[in-house]
Motif scaffolding. Sequence first.
Motif, PDB file in Angstrom:
ATOM      1  N   ARG A   1      11.452   9.127   4.193  1.00  0.00           N
ATOM      2  CA  ARG A   1      10.745  10.308   4.556  1.00  0.00           C
ATOM      3  C   ARG A   1       9.684  10.821   3.612  1.00  0.00           C
ATOM      4  O   ARG A   1       8.677  11.185   4.122  1.00  0.00           O
ATOM      5  CB  ARG A   1      11.725  11.563   4.472  1.00  0.00           C
ATOM      6  N   VAL A   2      10.045  10.538   2.134  1.00  0.00           N
ATOM      7  CA  VAL A   2       8.930  11.023   1.546  1.00  0.00           C
ATOM      8  C   VAL A   2       7.757   9.801   1.611  1.00  0.00           C
ATOM      9  O   VAL A   2       6.502  10.243   1.729  1.00  0.00           O
ATOM     10  CB  VAL A   2       9.257  10.924  -0.143  1.00  0.00           C
TER      11      VAL A   2
ATOM     12  N   VAL B   1      -2.814   8.933   4.576  1.00  0.00           N
ATOM     13  CA  VAL B   1      -3.507   7.762   4.385  1.00  0.00           C
ATOM     14  C   VAL B   1      -4.644   7.656   5.538  1.00  0.00           C
ATOM     15  O   VAL B   1      -4.336   7.735   6.768  1.00  0.00           O
ATOM     16  CB  VAL B   1      -3.097   6.321   4.342  1.00  0.00           C
TER      17      VAL B   1
ATOM     18  N   SER C   1       6.967   8.501   4.248  1.00  0.00           N
ATOM     19  CA  SER C   1       6.048   8.786   5.578  1.00  0.00           C
ATOM     20  C   SER C   1       5.090   9.606   5.279  1.00  0.00           C
ATOM     21  O   SER C   1       4.114   9.740   6.025  1.00  0.00           O
ATOM     22  CB  SER C   1       7.047   9.203   6.587  1.00  0.00           C
ATOM     23  N   LEU C   2       5.218  10.458   4.410  1.00  0.00           N
ATOM     24  CA  LEU C   2       4.081  11.499   3.974  1.00  0.00           C
ATOM     25  C   LEU C   2       2.744  10.686   3.546  1.00  0.00           C
ATOM     26  O   LEU C   2       1.732  11.044   3.801  1.00  0.00           O
ATOM     27  CB  LEU C   2       4.701  12.253   2.523  1.00  0.00           C
ATOM     28  N   ALA C   3       3.198   9.749   2.711  1.00  0.00           N
ATOM     29  CA  ALA C   3       2.118   8.783   2.124  1.00  0.00           C
ATOM     30  C   ALA C   3       1.296   8.235   3.414  1.00  0.00           C
ATOM     31  O   ALA C   3       0.270   8.181   3.555  1.00  0.00           O
ATOM     32  CB  ALA C   3       2.527   7.788   1.079  1.00  0.00           C
TER      33      ALA C   3
ATOM     34  N   SER D   1       0.862  -1.086   0.104  1.00  0.00           N
ATOM     35  CA  SER D   1      -0.086  -0.054   0.071  1.00  0.00           C
ATOM     36  C   SER D   1       0.913   1.250  -0.025  1.00  0.00           C
ATOM     37  O   SER D   1       0.368   2.384  -0.163  1.00  0.00           O
ATOM     38  CB  SER D   1      -0.841  -0.197   1.342  1.00  0.00           C
ATOM     39  N   LEU D   2       2.173   1.108   0.340  1.00  0.00           N
ATOM     40  CA  LEU D   2       2.929   2.395   0.274  1.00  0.00           C
ATOM     41  C   LEU D   2       3.411   2.558  -1.115  1.00  0.00           C
ATOM     42  O   LEU D   2       3.484   1.839  -2.092  1.00  0.00           O
ATOM     43  CB  LEU D   2       4.297   1.966   1.196  1.00  0.00           C
ATOM     44  N   PRO D   3       3.894   3.826  -1.346  1.00  0.00           N
ATOM     45  CA  PRO D   3       4.455   4.188  -2.679  1.00  0.00           C
ATOM     46  C   PRO D   3       5.859   3.442  -2.817  1.00  0.00           C
ATOM     47  O   PRO D   3       6.496   3.428  -1.855  1.00  0.00           O
ATOM     48  CB  PRO D   3       4.683   5.867  -2.404  1.00  0.00           C
TER      49      PRO D   3
ATOM     50  N   GLY E   1       8.184  12.735 -10.128  1.00  0.00           N
ATOM     51  CA  GLY E   1       8.053  12.508  -8.763  1.00  0.00           C
ATOM     52  C   GLY E   1       9.591  12.653  -8.252  1.00  0.00           C
ATOM     53  O   GLY E   1      10.444  13.246  -8.840  1.00  0.00           O
ATOM     54  N   PRO E   2       9.742  12.436  -6.896  1.00  0.00           N
ATOM     55  CA  PRO E   2      10.997  12.942  -6.325  1.00  0.00           C
ATOM     56  C   PRO E   2      11.988  11.928  -6.800  1.00  0.00           C
ATOM     57  O   PRO E   2      11.892  10.748  -7.133  1.00  0.00           O
ATOM     58  CB  PRO E   2      10.915  12.705  -4.854  1.00  0.00           C
TER      59      PRO E   2
ATOM     60  N   HIS F   1       6.784   5.775  -7.556  1.00  0.00           N
ATOM     61  CA  HIS F   1       6.709   7.330  -7.290  1.00  0.00           C
ATOM     62  C   HIS F   1       7.709   8.098  -6.991  1.00  0.00           C
ATOM     63  O   HIS F   1       7.809   9.438  -6.962  1.00  0.00           O
ATOM     64  CB  HIS F   1       5.541   7.343  -6.426  1.00  0.00           C
ATOM     65  N   ILE F   2       8.986   7.260  -6.349  1.00  0.00           N
ATOM     66  CA  ILE F   2       9.855   8.001  -6.024  1.00  0.00           C
ATOM     67  C   ILE F   2      11.214   7.306  -6.624  1.00  0.00           C
ATOM     68  O   ILE F   2      11.172   5.978  -6.845  1.00  0.00           O
ATOM     69  CB  ILE F   2      10.222   7.599  -4.784  1.00  0.00           C
TER      70      ILE F   2
END
Lengths: 254, 254, 254, 254, 254, 254, 254, 254
Positions: free
Chosen positions: G245-246, G254, G248-250, G118-120, G196-197, G174-175
């Motif tokens: 860290r990016v 959620v 963690s934003l996701a 479920s994570l990016p 993306g990043p 995404h990263i």
Amino acid sequence: MDRSKLEELLKAIASGAVSPQDGLESIKNLPYQDIGFANLDSHRGLRQGMPEVVFCPGKSSAQIVEIMRTLYANHDLLLATRATAEVAAEVRAELPGVVYREQARALTLGDIPEADKSLPAVNIICAGTADVPVAEEAALLLETCAVPFTRLYDVGVAGIHRLLDRLPELRRNHITIVIAGMDGALPSVVGGLLEGPVIAVPTSIGYGTSFQGIAPLLTMLNSCAAGLTVVNIDNGFGAAVAAVRVVSLARTRV
Amino acid sequence: MDRSKLEELLKAIASGAVSPQDGLESIKNLPYQDIGFANLDSHRGLRQGMPEVVFCPGKSSAQIVEIMRTLYANHDLLLATRATAEVAAEVRAELPGVVYREQARALTLGDIPEADKSLPAVNIICAGTADVPVAEEAALLLETCAVPFTRLYDVGVAGIHRLLDRLPELRRNHITIVIAGMDGALPSVVGGLLEGPVIAVPTSIGYGTSFQGIAPLLTMLNSCAAGLTVVNIDNGFGAAVAAVRVVSLARTRV
Amino acid sequence: MDRSKLEELLKAIASGAVSPQDGLESIKNLPYQDIGFANLDSHRGLRQGMPEVVFCPGKSSAQIVEIMRTLYANHDLLLATRATAEVAAEVRAELPGVVYREQARALTLGDIPEADKSLPAVNIICAGTADVPVAEEAALLLETCAVPFTRLYDVGVAGIHRLLDRLPELRRNHITIVIAGMDGALPSVVGGLLEGPVIAVPTSIGYGTSFQGIAPLLTMLNSCAAGLTVVNIDNGFGAAVAAVRVVSLARTRV
Amino acid sequence: MDRSKLEELLKAIASGAVSPQDGLESIKNLPYQDIGFANLDSHRGLRQGMPEVVFCPGKSSAQIVEIMRTLYANHDLLLATRATAEVAAEVRAELPGVVYREQARALTLGDIPEADKSLPAVNIICAGTADVPVAEEAALLLETCAVPFTRLYDVGVAGIHRLLDRLPELRRNHITIVIAGMDGALPSVVGGLLEGPVIAVPTSIGYGTSFQGIAPLLTMLNSCAAGLTVVNIDNGFGAAVAAVRVVSLARTRV
Amino acid sequence: MDRSKLEELLKAIASGAVSPQDGLESIKNLPYQDIGFANLDSHRGLRQGMPEVVFCPGKSSAQIVEIMRTLYANHDLLLATRATAEVAAEVRAELPGVVYREQARALTLGDIPEADKSLPAVNIICAGTADVPVAEEAALLLETCAVPFTRLYDVGVAGIHRLLDRLPELRRNHITIVIAGMDGALPSVVGGLLEGPVIAVPTSIGYGTSFQGIAPLLTMLNSCAAGLTVVNIDNGFGAAVAAVRVVSLARTRV
Amino acid sequence: MDRSKLEELLKAIASGAVSPQDGLESIKNLPYQDIGFANLDSHRGLRQGMPEVVFCPGKSSAQIVEIMRTLYANHDLLLATRATAEVAAEVRAELPGVVYREQARALTLGDIPEADKSLPAVNIICAGTADVPVAEEAALLLETCAVPFTRLYDVGVAGIHRLLDRLPELRRNHITIVIAGMDGALPSVVGGLLEGPVIAVPTSIGYGTSFQGIAPLLTMLNSCAAGLTVVNIDNGFGAAVAAVRVVSLARTRV
Amino acid sequence: MDRSKLEELLKAIASGAVSPQDGLESIKNLPYQDIGFANLDSHRGLRQGMPEVVFCPGKSSAQIVEIMRTLYANHDLLLATRATAEVAAEVRAELPGVVYREQARALTLGDIPEADKSLPAVNIICAGTADVPVAEEAALLLETCAVPFTRLYDVGVAGIHRLLDRLPELRRNHITIVIAGMDGALPSVVGGLLEGPVIAVPTSIGYGTSFQGIAPLLTMLNSCAAGLTVVNIDNGFGAAVAAVRVVSLARTRV
Amino acid sequence: MDRSKLEELLKAIASGAVSPQDGLESIKNLPYQDIGFANLDSHRGLRQGMPEVVFCPGKSSAQIVEIMRTLYANHDLLLATRATAEVAAEVRAELPGVVYREQARALTLGDIPEADKSLPAVNIICAGTADVPVAEEAALLLETCAVPFTRLYDVGVAGIHRLLDRLPELRRNHITIVIAGMDGALPSVVGGLLEGPVIAVPTSIGYGTSFQGIAPLLTMLNSCAAGLTVVNIDNGFGAAVAAVRVVSLARTRV
């Protein structure tokens, strides 16, 4: 992009001679063939005349063996540069056909072609005996590309009369690679004496303020002799490829 | 330490010829006279043959005027280096006797002596016309010290035949200052051709990777020609003082 | 160019005393003899008084042996610098006449001459005990050239009184080599105390921001004591050759 | 953390003398008072004895005026460093009480205190006249902190006898700031002569390989005189604050 | 210069109580005692409270043994820094009294004194466990000088709460040495929290762009916390000597 | 590559719905649309939400006007960065709709959108007032992309309590840009306190050994706080684009 | 600061439910809990999802064992980076549960979690086979954090068609972490293709003027592709933490 | 050395057809003609097809006028590079025939020849509009040498599709000059796509860590595309001369 080839294919699809599915497969790969596959491939192998090259540092002997074995299936000649004696022994234990070129610190697999006398020839000049491994790396690459060349070693400032003595001979060749460490002054002198392309290679030979080749690199980049070009420190291989790029011009124009 | 002179003084005290108080005064200053007053003073003025020198950058015109006025009370000849045209104008407005040596970017006050032909002479060689101010700074210092010299300018790699043409003349002089920017290769060539002391001066002439003189500095420090010595970037003054130090040897031995 | 000698030869050809063919052979080599052979040769060997020198790093022991054997056929004295104990042992196994000068990290082959007391003498001053190998390299080169010298070791800032103690003695010599690592401040002090040529040698002794000798190099290039000259880091050999270049002036003028 | 003060407050809450809400307000800020507010504030103002300081570069004159006006509401003495003459004029037009200290390139607002003779005194020594602005910046900060000091300017290697001459006087002070550009050798000499804290300040004075102060910085970091400490290039202000930090020790222990 | 002592001696010579010859012997050494002997000696040994120190790198074990043996004849306590385990073993084989302080990478010979509680105490703070050898080198030097100190290790940014936790304790000491590699940010934080002298030591701990300590060195030289001072990379010894210099102030003033 | 779209087109050609010529035109551009056109275009404009950006340095005002005029035909919002006041005036004389954002040193043309509160927000933190122009450049780019953000300026080490005071607020935002010159220590502290992406921007603010931003750059690259990322010196624009790249993730996943 | 919790406590003290002494103990630790304990702890362990990490260089195997044993008492998963095979063997002899991840040059202790789909997801792209250890270090950190990722190795300039071939797949993540040595040009190309990043990691792979990673670092910092961010040379770990860290934003959103 | 010509002359002397005096004059200049005069002259002017070139920086307008006037007596075409608008105006006031090529920042005097379509053609590719002056300097030199060329400007990473679009055209030319600042990545891409000689020119365009061109220089020296060669920063002139050296090969072989 090869417009005519694409137009032809589309017409064949329009006429039913080629199915959309087959056409899809052909077109799918076009961009990469067009923009790069052959060329990018030629980035390493430039063209059929040049061997596949493996850069050994940072690879294990096992990795080198695997890469060479895989490549050798599709290539007649392989070159592996910057191979230590230990790596050479380990690779040869697995691939007995491999030859270790000790002076050039390189491995070859496959037959090295005869020099093609119709091609422009290259001078390989180096300033000191400690620069010889860099010079031999360049020489070996030229050999594998069938480019003829002449060696002129150990002609630093202290032996410039030997350089001058052989000027007529040097002028018979069209491209010159000059290799020097320490003060890196030799290419400036050579660049003033010869008219063709001069490719300068700084080496890490020296101590103290030579800073592992920075001193000769800067000398060469600031040369008073206009039109010198420079490659990375100790990069005999790159200088020879640059020479092959010039030679390719002659191949094209013949 | 002048042991005999001290022994004498102590005997005089023992005999009463000198009072302890007077002896104290004499001895109090001995350390500094011994270890250096005259010599350290000679650090700037080395000896009577050399002028007092003022380094202008970082000083106001008013400060320069005051320093020159004070020094001129006790010296026959003053030199002020790295003076811009503006500084020169301001100083000359206050001290009309001052002369601006534009090419050398320096001021002089007092009479410049005749060259002393009995001294060893100096070659001042520079690679490009942009190096001339550094060369002229060296030349002016030699002039103020009465040291004879020969100029040979604009003999970079592109004009090495002019250098070779004048080799016999160059060999008549005993000391050589070589000034070059960009690749800084000229001193290596000169150092290989001449037998006497060669003092190399890198200049900040160039662009990009010349890094305001780092490139020629490194070239000179790494010269293949053994026994070259080097001074700071653009330091024509220092090179000339180094030459005067060599000349002092000849003065001593005569 | 030796005009008179050439004129003489041409007259001999005109008179038939010398055949054109023989004349051709003589003239053919003139340019190199004139512009460089002897001199460039003297780049390494400067003049008869100086030994042939081999720089060991980057050469195999076998190469060093071969070079020394070849050179020894035509020279009375050879010097091989920067030789490790291992290299020394391997070379001596092949050339038993070779002597290893451990402190100077150098090999000699042939008889070292007596010091010629008529020549100007050299001070070799070093700041710390770790600088001694560089100092001894300089000392050995002077020895092989018969130049007299005095050692003054371990007189860094912490022991400046020892330097001051021996000032009168130091002033009896005419040329000074000062060797220092770390802050490299010693040559500035020495240069302020002595009047003759001072050649500064930065060493790679130190840690952290000494950057393998960059710190003392910069100190020396920026010395407040005017007229210091500098050689490459750890280059005791080069400093001694620079001293020999100054001495050559005395030889010439005698 | 001021445990007793907190304990007291909590007891007052327990006793009802202070309401929880008021207590909350007091405690809310404690962490910052505890961990740093006063101290961090003292990072700029260290303690009441030191002025608030504004660093001018990168701020417009309008910004400087606004900051000074705001700070002056709560402080008796302000110092604004690295102010050009132009900035000074613009600020003074708005805040006539401001004084421009030209030599120190700084502005002050408010009364400078008398020197407190009971505090340890500081030597400010600089090598050349071009280093004076850095020295005066240090001097002005000491002045604003009431720390007594002695100036000794222009005592580079060429004038070391003047330094030696005044050694007894220098030894009466307990802390020494030494400022030098070019070879940066002066602190090594001073550090060998004095026993107390020596703070070395490299300056950007010089040219060529002084690299805007890198050369003297490296010299100072590699000093043979043990226990020297160093601050940023041209940072006379920082050196003086370092001295004030040492002085604070004396304040504490009295 | 100890004027009264000299005056006394001269009077004794005048009165015949001391012969001129004996007086000569006494005075002969005066200049160095005057200008430097005691001090310069104190450069290494600062004062009686400090041990003689030998810096091991670049010296053979035999040399270290000889130096220590010689020094120990006249000193009660010797310290030899930067000694590897190998060197330690070799030295101890010859000088069994020598103790190897492994964490500090140092040797001691002689009795380490009790800490003198009347002296100002020192905080030794380090950022990471890899910085501990540098910290222990500092600690050992303080120990040999009888200066009391507190260790606070492994309090980098990731553990700043541990630093804050111990602030009251840290503030009881007057001098602080902060040791950090990598980003070198710790001294900026500490310098903002403490009022006394803060001496920052960059270490070579890190990789890539830490450049063997250049990154933390630059951080420390540019610290936003005013009045930090900095020593050479990994120079725990130098930081401790700087602390001892501050302590000497307290000794003097008591 | 959009396979289905291509398959569809080929079927249309096979069915006669699209002529081969029209199909050719469509396919001809596919490679670039596929491999790059839209994306590479998005290199500058990333996606519809981001403006076209012109980097002004090295372009004449006339060139900037022409580029902006051309771009504005197809874009709703343009941004021109690093515009001096002079350039701004000249551009606005030709394009009156252009607005000069003085603090951000940038020009805009077109309407800046409302901040989109549904997007993750950004903290912009800077250490000193001299860093504000870099911070404002970042802020303006975020504004043009409708990304919400909070400013927190002037919270260097000396004001860390202000940072701590506002921690809860900072934690409500998800991305943080930290801008600092001099010691560059602020991002290490912030990175240890916040959990989301932290983008560090070194600035050229400082003097001496800050080396125009190298010191804070190295600090940030070596940060003890893991997972910091860094952009070029003074590159507020790049940091903001990096933040927008993170935000794009949120856009995608909604 | 958790205001409500504090308010509650103070009310309890006011009501007598908590004694002032007990309240004192609770409040005493608040500042550190408030300002940072959990967070600073999360500096290393960011949040529960991330393992404790030990950086091995500069620590003895015994120290590593002790640290891992201690940490393992309170953590489910430990990671020890930059472990050589020797260190790995020594640690495993003491802690048999430890696993050596040879390609990543890291040790793990504890169970690595399943990837959380479920994570990016993250792309890990590297240019050459010699960059693989850096890439695998990044991969292992992501694994320990349950972040899904895709490897794409050996796609330097010479194999860019392979990169282009897999663009659709790359765009599903995404990263992106891009790892390259030598010319470091790959991130510029990738940054232009993906939205993306993009986190760039220079490696020390190369020779001569790659200067152990400085060349690719500079390339990446100066990338024409806007919004790239960069970490330290060879810092695969840091790049992965930046990706986490990016991510963690996701998690947060959620 | 032209043996037959010399033999002929000597026979003429032997036969009396030439007097020894006349022979002397002829032979006197031989060494320089032999070893270098014509060639070294060709260092600047390579051969009749290339103009004489004056490098303006560091020369006054008066000097430039004098040099151009003197050279123009013997040459049909002069080029003066790096001329500012001011210099151009001053030179044109004295030499009205001079034309200022503003984009190339160069002056020409004399007629520029028609491009010789039989020669190999050159691609001049640059990454950004700010690189155009360097590109135009290269273009102008090619123009003066009659070498045909094609311009392709502003095709940085952000516009790579434009490069790909024109690949077939680029491949029709045989030599390529690629000019880029900032990340300097363009030559790596071009070098992978083209087979002939590729000469890379780093420019000083960029900011921060581009370090006035060091970043792109390093990128180019470390290029993954084998056989690239590099010239000094901003050296469009040198790159064009390097191209002319390659072209000379074609001239020779026709």
